[in-house]
Write a protein that holds these residues in place. Structure first.
Motif, PDB file in Angstrom:
ATOM      1  N   ASN A  21     -49.350 -17.139   5.514  1.00 48.76           N
ATOM      2  CA  ASN A  21     -49.297 -17.810   6.803  1.00 48.76           C
ATOM      3  C   ASN A  21     -50.508 -17.431   7.662  1.00 48.76           C
ATOM      4  N   ASN A  25     -53.604 -19.908   8.699  1.00 46.99           N
ATOM      5  CA  ASN A  25     -53.969 -20.100  10.102  1.00 46.99           C
ATOM      6  C   ASN A  25     -55.436 -19.759  10.333  1.00 46.99           C
ATOM      7  N   ASP A 106     -49.939 -13.358  14.390  1.00 46.98           N
ATOM      8  CA  ASP A 106     -49.845 -13.245  12.933  1.00 46.98           C
ATOM      9  C   ASP A 106     -49.809 -11.778  12.503  1.00 46.98           C
ATOM     10  N   PHE A 146     -41.742 -19.795   8.885  1.00 47.31           N
ATOM     11  CA  PHE A 146     -42.777 -20.166   7.921  1.00 47.31           C
ATOM     12  C   PHE A 146     -42.795 -21.674   7.684  1.00 47.31           C
ATOM     13  N   GLN A 149     -44.453 -23.487  10.612  1.00 47.06           N
ATOM     14  CA  GLN A 149     -45.910 -23.372  10.580  1.00 47.06           C
ATOM     15  C   GLN A 149     -46.518 -24.307   9.536  1.00 47.06           C
TER      16      GLN A 149
END
Length: 198
Positions: A21, A25, A106, A146, A149
């Protein structure tokens, strides 16, 4: 004894998801940083009307859920006004600010996942909402976060296709034979493959 999620299969999977993730990002926001402010704000075909709005939404939702997860882990009460994280629809107008703030949350999510063990993933996290509390296990909330996202990163990816910036590849999950393709980004993030797969 310090938790070692590498020895617990589900906790390790969730930790690897948190790494993926954060990496996705990082990769996506690096691409978005090549856009001008007007391109970031341009109205496009999407649930949220622009790349900027979608990235801000992802960030605010991360603040909301990571706060709830951290509070439960620390034994603290749910946030009395968790909707403060949505008080401003678009708290940041520039890609550099979004990059910085997304990277910060994050890192918090990575630290949270690194502290997990399989035996504790069923513990209930409470979020105080108007009309009643939302209660879900740690596992369910992490899976939801998750998925959220991934969903909105995909929308940004599609919107980028309408710009001069090539959308970055996001659809592979740390394939073993492709470590060299992400080595520079891992170095930028301060990670090694062993941090994830030890």
């Amino acid at each position: 004894m310090k938790p070692n999620p590498h020895t617990d299969p589900l906790a390790h999977h969730l930790l690897s998801m948190a790494y993926n993730n954060a990496w996705a990002n990082h990769r996506l926001l690096a691409a978005c940083a090549q856009l001008s402010p007007s391109e970031l704000q341009a109205t496009r075909c999407n649930f949220f009307p622009s790349i900027l709005a979608t990235l801000n939404h992802n960030l605010c939702v991360d603040w909301f859920y990571v706060d709830a997860l951290e509070r439960e882990l620390a034994g603290d009460a749910p946030h009395e006004d968790c909707y403060q994280f949505f008080a401003v629809d678009e708290p940041f107008q520039y890609a550099a600010d979004l990059q910085r703030e997304q990277a910060a949350v994050d890192r918090r999510l990575l630290a949270y996942c690194a502290a997990q063990r399989d035996a504790d993933l069923g513990r209930i996290v409470t979020i105080a909402r108007p009309g009643g509390a939302q209660q879900d296990s740690r596992t369910r909330l992490l899976a939801h976060l998750f998925q959220h996202q991934i969903h909105h990163r995909g929308q940004v990816h599609a919107m980028l296709a309408g710009t001069a910036v090539k959308p970055p590849q996001l659809d592979e999950f740390f394939c073993a034979g492709e470590a060299d393709l992400r080595a520079t980004e891992f170095q930028d993030l301060g990670w090694t493959e062993a941090d994830i797969w030890a």
